[in-house]
Design an enzyme around this catalytic site. Sequence first.
Site, mmCIF file in Angstrom:
data_model
loop_
_atom_site.group_PDB
_atom_site.id
_atom_site.type_symbol
_atom_site.label_atom_id
_atom_site.label_comp_id
_atom_site.label_asym_id
_atom_site.label_seq_id
_atom_site.Cartn_x
_atom_site.Cartn_y
_atom_site.Cartn_z
ATOM 1 N N HIS A 237 0.852 -1.195 0.000
ATOM 2 C CA HIS A 237 0.000 0.000 0.000
ATOM 3 C C HIS A 237 0.886 1.241 0.000
ATOM 4 C CE1 HIS A 237 0.867 1.090 4.179
ATOM 5 N NE2 HIS A 237 0.695 -0.186 4.503
ATOM 6 N N ASP A 364 -4.183 -18.745 12.453
ATOM 7 C CA ASP A 364 -3.100 -19.397 13.187
ATOM 8 C C ASP A 364 -3.153 -19.031 14.666
ATOM 9 O OD1 ASP A 364 -0.294 -19.886 14.223
ATOM 10 O OD2 ASP A 364 -0.080 -20.585 12.160
ATOM 11 N N SER A 379 2.083 -5.110 6.854
ATOM 12 C CA SER A 379 1.739 -4.841 5.453
ATOM 13 C C SER A 379 2.888 -5.243 4.541
ATOM 14 C CB SER A 379 1.435 -3.352 5.259
ATOM 15 O OG SER A 379 0.346 -2.964 6.053
#
Length: 429
Positions: A237, A364, A379
């Site tokens: 991003h 998880d 990210s």
Amino acid sequence: MKKEFLRRFIGGILLVSLIALGFSKPVQDYLSIPKQVTLFEGDKLDFSNSVSVEASVNKPSDNIEIDQKTNMVSLEAKEHGKDEVVLELAGFPIKKVDVNVLKDFRVMPGGQSIGVKLNTVGVLVVGHHQVQAEEGRVSPGETAGIKVGDIITEINGTRIDKMSDVGPFVQKAGESGQPMDIVIKRENQKVRTKLEPKKDKQENTFKLGLYIRDSAAGIGTMTFYHPESKKYGALGHVISDMDTKKPIVVEDGQIVRSTVTSIEKGANGDPGEKLARFSSDRQVIGNIKLNSPYGIFGELNNGIKNGIMDKPMPIALSHQVKEGPAKILTVVDNDEVKLFDIEIVSTIPQKFPATKGMVIKVTDPKLLEKTGGIVQGMSGSPIIQDNKLIGAVTHVFVNDPTSGYGVHIEWMLNEAGIDIYDKPRKQAS
């Protein structure tokens, strides 16, 4: 009257039959077969159907191989090139499928924690402040029409690269009483204005009434590295300025290794964060050439390894990604990359670049215990499905930190300037 009723009755039966036919499995199977498919060399594609459909090519093909099975047609991409497959039912052609076979393409998956330093184009205006001048409190910059988010690129015809370039012009203009000629980059426009510094009575210095910045730093995660071109992609991003909330226009930048020191666990309404520091040697491992909606991109000085998946890996295009189990590579302790389980909740087979192509959910237990889900700094973490790199983690849902968005890898590769849609090799005559 009876004829009119009979005609309407028969028409109604035909309409209902057509609607029912449209919902039948054979028709649904037929409609689900795409008109065009793109595969990499070595990929397989199955067309399952509830009626016996046969496939053929117009001439012998080196590009694809067809495997006929009961209620199943399988295509295997053999060699780079284009071809078409004709699907037949009872000897009649019912659909043509264009098949585009791309050359085998592989990249090194990332997962490493990286430190990011961006140098802006010019100096970025991040705020205004008041100067206690002789005539009262005033902000010269605001009076000159300079806005938060503007980038000062020139003063008196001289290019401005960093904050230290500004001071001498301010001092000279203040002493001479002559306003400075300012050139500003605002969105896609070039704006000119005049700015006269004012002397602060308390500090006895000339000031502009502006808060400015010439660089930004942070951490993120490496997504991929292409060994042949040395190009990489990370973050998934755009990096925006914390004050202006606008994308940072990059002149250049560097990435260095970073070490995760601790985790602020996410909770509903609070996404959480990786806390990290740049590695002690601060060795620059690559440059930054682009800050875009799909992440940061540039070239690495040397190849890097994550210590867990250190061989080039094939990728999946957006239409090849499917809902179900997947994994991410990321760091939660020091600089050790680990694999964690996630679920692809939904995926959109995009034909054009878009930043939000997948919805993912962390499943998880170890990652949930450590981070609460997706946290800032994660990210760019690569997403792996069926031993293929399919995308990267991009955003977290604020009200549900276990879930977030992912971007498809083909759009990050495209932004990095890597052409996976290479033209077919010419056949020897």
